[in-house]
Design an enzyme around this catalytic site. Structure first.
Site, PDB file in Angstrom:
ATOM      1  N   TYR A 258     -16.701   4.685   7.169  1.00 33.07           N
ATOM      2  CA  TYR A 258     -16.834   6.128   7.421  1.00 33.07           C
ATOM      3  C   TYR A 258     -18.155   6.483   8.109  1.00 33.07           C
ATOM      4  CZ  TYR A 258     -13.623   5.682   3.408  1.00 33.07           C
ATOM      5  OH  TYR A 258     -12.642   5.275   2.532  1.00 33.07           O
ATOM      6  N   HIS A 259     -18.604   5.616   9.032  1.00 34.34           N
ATOM      7  CA  HIS A 259     -19.901   5.816   9.676  1.00 34.34           C
ATOM      8  C   HIS A 259     -19.823   5.873  11.207  1.00 34.34           C
ATOM      9  CE1 HIS A 259     -22.005   3.778   5.965  1.00 34.34           C
ATOM     10  NE2 HIS A 259     -21.546   4.983   5.691  1.00 34.34           N
ATOM     11  N   PRO A 260     -18.888   6.593  11.814  1.00 34.20           N
ATOM     12  CA  PRO A 260     -18.862   6.640  13.281  1.00 34.20           C
ATOM     13  C   PRO A 260     -20.084   7.366  13.837  1.00 34.20           C
ATOM     14  CG  PRO A 260     -17.329   8.245  12.376  1.00 34.20           C
ATOM     15  CD  PRO A 260     -17.817   7.426  11.220  1.00 34.20           C
TER      16      PRO A 260
END
Length: 618
Positions: free
Chosen positions: A547-549
């Site tokens: 969940y780190h774009p």
């Protein structure tokens, strides 16, 4: 208390037991009420009916946007408007362990990446799910709450790429500025104590087995030669650590709670909720003049007299830029969007990914099956158990080529599930696993607690891209993850898997656990186990987003043909427009991205004040 008298059969008077029960009930009710937060009121209805103008419009009330709005509204002469697509966070968001229950609900943008044979093979339709928070606080209202800054070298790299003022020495003061730390394991000179973001140790508890699992994990890694590091944020290095979190007394401390709730009555700050920004208004002189919004089937233009600042995240900020004519000219032409500034918007997409098929099945000291009511009671009375996110904060940083190097390439995360855990199914459904595969995990969890061991790629070389599906702002963006398109990423993961196998061969592991490698449904079975080809097959089946774009509106100097914003976060070719969120990162940081994103919001506010007042804020 008297209201309880006579409500039960055969009750004549209140006895000692009833008094205790009443006090307990009162304690639980008060505890529940204490969790709730009063956010700024929603002014969208009146703004939609007026011609009110603002000095600055901030798009997005997430990690960076909330910080930015707070700091800009410190200038009493400025009128600030924050526009958020979602509502206030629900009560589940405030309870740390329940964050996953909000995935794939109305509080989540529910994005899916494009199908790929390179990765996500075990997910339904070969598609990974990308959760993104759609409420005040954004992803900080739905994330795993880890307080992690990344490595000092990450920020020095940003400056070396042509971004003065973004080295670690400079951004450190913003990390200190944002935080109010109350932790037993910190180096005080590296931290701040007067900021808005509360940082505390997660509460200890025993019902979920967190304390046992943490002690076990530390012992495992120390046997392999990794030191225990009290405070990774004081200068990240290789080692095993238990990170603090963005919590206060066992309650999630999202960025809106941190930055917007305390100033909810500030007269120059307005918030619009459940309002979609559909376009940036840009005049013929290429100056941003405001935004177009949509609410309750009505479109409205709102004027920004000074600047529009996008803080909508690494997916929504590039989407909005492209819808407004700022982006790759050829791509916009295909969708009949007039080009205003031909920039590499949407490129440079980077994300952390981990493997989720490696389990340590605890055989020596199983945790008993726990009633959900017992867990809830423990949380409401002591803020333990659900006040943490299992053992996710027990993390190891490892350089897979040189175990003691201080610039590790792998972060190993751990998540404990007790026997027959309902949380296990909830999580696996949220990542888009088919039912048959979920049952494989549940079989291992039926009689034993399990620790999901998750090696995470810290600095992927593979890049993806965000594009538009159409010129309709209500269509989701097209997300090409790019996962594992660079062979070096696969090689690093293979080394990481071999490291986990070494971990499972330690004496500490053998004395307590059994190593389990979940297999995909219809792949890898004909490959020889423990070979690089076999590992690569597992990797391409089981990688999943952390969940780190980041990176889709890359920060860089004018000579960088891939840059979208300059080092002061101004969009090239358009006046009065900035981006201030995770999308500006030229390279992804070596750790969780929430705190670095808040730091970007803090620094952006000073850059803006400096530009408008010609005062050295930075």
């Amino acid at each position: 208390m008297n209201s309880l008298n006579g409500t039960c059969p055969n009750t004549v008077s209140i006895g000692f037991t009833q008094v205790l029960f009443s006090q307990l009930l009162s304690t639980l009710v008060n505890s529940y009420c204490d969790i709730n937060t009063v956010y700024p009121r929603d002014r969208s209805a009146e703004i939609m009916q007026s011609n009110e103008e603002f000095d600055f419009i901030v798009v997005g009330a997430g990690s960076a946007g909330s910080a930015l709005a707070n700091r800009l509204s410190e200038e009493s002469s400025w009128k600030i408007l924050v526009i958020e697509a979602g509502p206030d966070p629900p009560i589940e968001s405030d309870i740390p362990a329940l964050g996953d229950t909000l995935l794939r609900t109305k509080y989540d943008w529910n994005y899916k990446v494009e199908k790929s044979e390179q990765s996500c093979r075990s997910m339904i339709g070969n598609q990974c799910i990308w959760p993104r928070g759609k409420f005040l606080g954004g992803c900080s209202s739905i994330n795993a709450l880890q307080y992690v800054r990344g490595n000092a070298r990450d920020y020095d790299t940003w400056e070396n790429l042509g971004n003065p003022g973004w080295n670690y020495e400079n951004v450190l003061k913003y990390f200190k500025k944002l935080e109010s730390v109350n932790s037993s394991s910190i180096e005080e000179e590296a931290h701040g104590f007067e900021g808005y973001v509360h940082v505390e140790d997660f509460p200890e508890g025993d019902l979920l087995g967190n304390k046992f699992s943490r002690e076990l994990l530390v012992e495992l890694y120390q046997e392999l030669g990794l030191p225990f590091v009290n405070d990774m944020s004081a200068g990240q290095r290789s080692g095993i650590t238990t990170a603090p979190g963005t919590v206060k007394n066992g309650v999630r401390w999202n960025s809106a709670k941190a930055y917007l709730a305390p100033i909810k009555d500030r007269q120059n700050l307005s918030v619009m909720k459940e309002t979609m920004v559909t376009k940036i208004l840009i005049d013929r002189n290429k100056k941003a003049r405001g935004v177009e919004v949509f609410q309750n089937n009505v479109y409205k233009k709102i004027i920004a007299k000074k600047e529009v600042i996008l803080a909508a995240g690494a997916l929504n900020s590039p989407q909005l830029l492209m819808l407004s004519g700022i982006g790759p000219q050829d791509h916009l032409k295909e969708l009949n969007i007039p080009s205003i500034s031909d920039l590499k918007v949407g490129y440079n997409l980077q994300d952390h990914i981990f493997l989720i098929n490696l389990l340590a099945k605890i055989t020596s000291k199983d945790f008993k099956e726990v009633s959900p009511l017992d867990i809830l009671y423990s949380y409401l009375t002591k803020k333990t158990e659900l006040g943490s996110v299992s053992t996710l904060n027990t993390m190891a940083y490892v350089d897979t080529q040189n175990i003691t190097d201080d610039f590790p390439d792998i972060q190993v995360l751990h998540l404990t599930f007790t026997v027959k855990s309902d949380f296990l199914r909830t999580y696996l459904q949220s990542v888009n696993f088919p039912e048959e595969l979920i049952k494989k995990y549940e079989k291992e969890n039926e009689k034993h607690s399990v620790i999901n061991i998750r090696p995470t790629l810290l600095r992927p070389k593979s890049q993806g891209r965000v594009m538009l599906q159409s010129n309709n702002p209500f269509d989701q963006p097209k997300i090409i993850s790019g996962y594992l398109t660079e062979s070096d990423d696969v090689k690093t993961f293979i080394r990481a898997m071999k490291f986990i196998h070494n971990l499972s061969n330690t004496e500490a592991f053998k004395s307590c656990c059994e190593f389990v490698e979940i297999q995909p449904l219809n792949d890898c079975e004909n490959l020889e186990p423990l070979t690089d080809e076999y590992y690569e097959c597992l990797i391409r089946n089981f990688v999943q987003t952390v969940y780190h774009p980041v990176g889709t509106c890359k920060m860089g100097p004018g000579i960088d043909k891939d840059a979208v914003v300059d080092p002061r976060l101004k969009v090239y070719g358009v006046e009065g427009l900035r981006v201030a969120d995770a999308s500006i990162m030229p390279t992804i940081v070596s750790g969780n991205t929430n705190i670095p994103t808040i730091m970007i919001g803090e620094k952006a506010a000073d850059l803006i004040k400096d530009d408008w007042f010609n005062v050295n804020y930075i």
